[in-house]
Structure formats: structure tokens, C-alpha cells
Design a protein around this motif. Structure first.
Motif, PDB file in Angstrom:
ATOM      1  N   SER A 211      83.839 -51.356  54.157  1.00  0.00           N
ATOM      2  CA  SER A 211      82.727 -51.798  55.008  1.00  0.00           C
ATOM      3  C   SER A 211      81.653 -52.396  54.112  1.00  0.00           C
ATOM      4  O   SER A 211      81.710 -52.274  52.880  1.00  0.00           O
ATOM      5  CB  SER A 211      82.155 -50.601  55.769  1.00  0.00           C
ATOM      6  N   ASN A 212      80.641 -52.992  54.733  1.00  0.00           N
ATOM      7  CA  ASN A 212      79.518 -53.514  53.946  1.00  0.00           C
ATOM      8  C   ASN A 212      78.847 -52.398  53.152  1.00  0.00           C
ATOM      9  O   ASN A 212      78.480 -52.590  51.988  1.00  0.00           O
ATOM     10  CB  ASN A 212      78.503 -54.218  54.844  1.00  0.00           C
ATOM     11  N   ALA A 213      78.700 -51.235  53.775  1.00  0.00           N
ATOM     12  CA  ALA A 213      78.079 -50.099  53.077  1.00  0.00           C
ATOM     13  C   ALA A 213      78.948 -49.666  51.894  1.00  0.00           C
ATOM     14  O   ALA A 213      78.432 -49.376  50.810  1.00  0.00           O
ATOM     15  CB  ALA A 213      77.869 -48.933  54.050  1.00  0.00           C
TER      16      ALA A 213
ATOM     17  N   ALA B  13      78.598 -52.205  49.145  1.00  0.00           N
ATOM     18  CA  ALA B  13      77.285 -52.061  48.507  1.00  0.00           C
ATOM     19  C   ALA B  13      77.296 -50.922  47.501  1.00  0.00           C
ATOM     20  O   ALA B  13      76.798 -51.076  46.373  1.00  0.00           O
ATOM     21  CB  ALA B  13      76.206 -51.844  49.570  1.00  0.00           C
ATOM     22  N   ARG B  14      77.858 -49.784  47.881  1.00  0.00           N
ATOM     23  CA  ARG B  14      77.921 -48.640  46.962  1.00  0.00           C
ATOM     24  C   ARG B  14      78.774 -48.978  45.737  1.00  0.00           C
ATOM     25  O   ARG B  14      78.421 -48.644  44.610  1.00  0.00           O
ATOM     26  CB  ARG B  14      78.477 -47.409  47.674  1.00  0.00           C
TER      27      ARG B  14
ATOM     28  N   SER C  38      72.294 -53.595  47.482  1.00  0.00           N
ATOM     29  CA  SER C  38      71.905 -53.160  48.823  1.00  0.00           C
ATOM     30  C   SER C  38      72.902 -53.692  49.848  1.00  0.00           C
ATOM     31  O   SER C  38      73.614 -54.674  49.609  1.00  0.00           O
ATOM     32  CB  SER C  38      70.504 -53.663  49.160  1.00  0.00           C
ATOM     33  N   GLU C  39      72.916 -53.034  50.987  1.00  0.00           N
ATOM     34  CA  GLU C  39      73.782 -53.475  52.074  1.00  0.00           C
ATOM     35  C   GLU C  39      73.365 -54.867  52.567  1.00  0.00           C
ATOM     36  O   GLU C  39      74.204 -55.686  52.936  1.00  0.00           O
ATOM     37  CB  GLU C  39      73.745 -52.453  53.216  1.00  0.00           C
TER      38      GLU C  39
END
Length: 123
Positions: free
Chosen positions: A75-77, A80-81, A86-87
Motif C-alpha cells: 500500500s502507499n503506507a 512510505a515506511r 511520507s505517505e
């Protein structure tokens, strides 16, 4: 490209590129001995043509990274991690990817999946 990939002795010199007779004779000798010589202008044109045919050719290195992580199902999250950004930054990259790839924008198509399929096809 097929000629160069064949592995046979190949010589491709542009007539405008021949400015030194001795250098030209050395080029002929190299090809006669089984080597290959290709004018740098020809190489540049060949690689430019292959890049224009690459649907991912317009993507930056970071966009390719994001797309590869999308292909892993993240996922985007999750992206990002993984990238320590950042998301919102990931969302911008995804938006840029979708705008650069030749993907249809209809209600019936999932553009993110189409981008991943383009990535997988290009590998």
C-alpha cells in the motif's frame, strides 16, 4: 540491433565520421579480424530508439522503486515506511507514475494494477 546482437564481426561507420584514413583502415582491420566497430552516433540513436519504446523509460529511479513496491502488493503506507518517506510523497510518486505511463483512465480499469502490469511486462 539484431546485427549487433548476432555476435558476428560488424562494422557500421557513417561516411561523415571518416576523417582519418589511417583510423578507417584500422577499423577495417578490426572487423576483418572478427571484431565489431559501430559509430558512436549510431549507438546513441539505437539506444535512444529502444528507450522510446520502453513504457517505463520516462520514470525516475525513485518512481521505478515505488512501482516495484506496488508490484509487491504494498500500500502507499507500506511503501512510505519502506522508503522512509511520507505517505503524501508516495501519493505524489504514484500520481506521477500514472500520468507518465500510457494507461487508460476509465471507470472500468484499475490504473494502479495496469501500472504494475506494465512494470512486470517491461522486466
Amino acid at each position: 540491433m539484431d546485427l549487433l546482437a548476432s555476435g558476428r564481426a560488424t562494422g557500421y561507420v557513417l561516411k561523415g565520421g571518416v576523417t582519418d584514413v589511417q583510423e578507417f583502415l584500422e577499423t577495417l582491420e578490426r572487423v576483418a579480424k572478427g571484431g565489431s566497430v559501430v559509430d558512436p552516433a549510431v549507438v546513441q540513436e539505437l539506444f535512444g530508439a529502444s528507450r522510446r519504446g520502453d513504457p517505463l523509460g520516462e520514470l525516475s529511479g525513485r518512481e521505478r522503486e515505488v512501482l516495484a513496491l506496488m508490484a509487491e502488493g504494498r500500500s502507499n503506507a507500506g511503501i512510505a515506511r519502506r522508503l522512509w518517506v511520507s505517505e503524501g510523497t508516495v501519493e505524489k510518486h504514484v500520481s506521477s507514475i500514472l500520468s507518465k505511463l500510457p494507461i487508460s483512465a476509465t471507470e472500468d480499469d484499475h490504473r494502479r494494477v495496469e501500472a504494475v502490469l506494465a512494470f512486470l511486462d517491461a522486466r
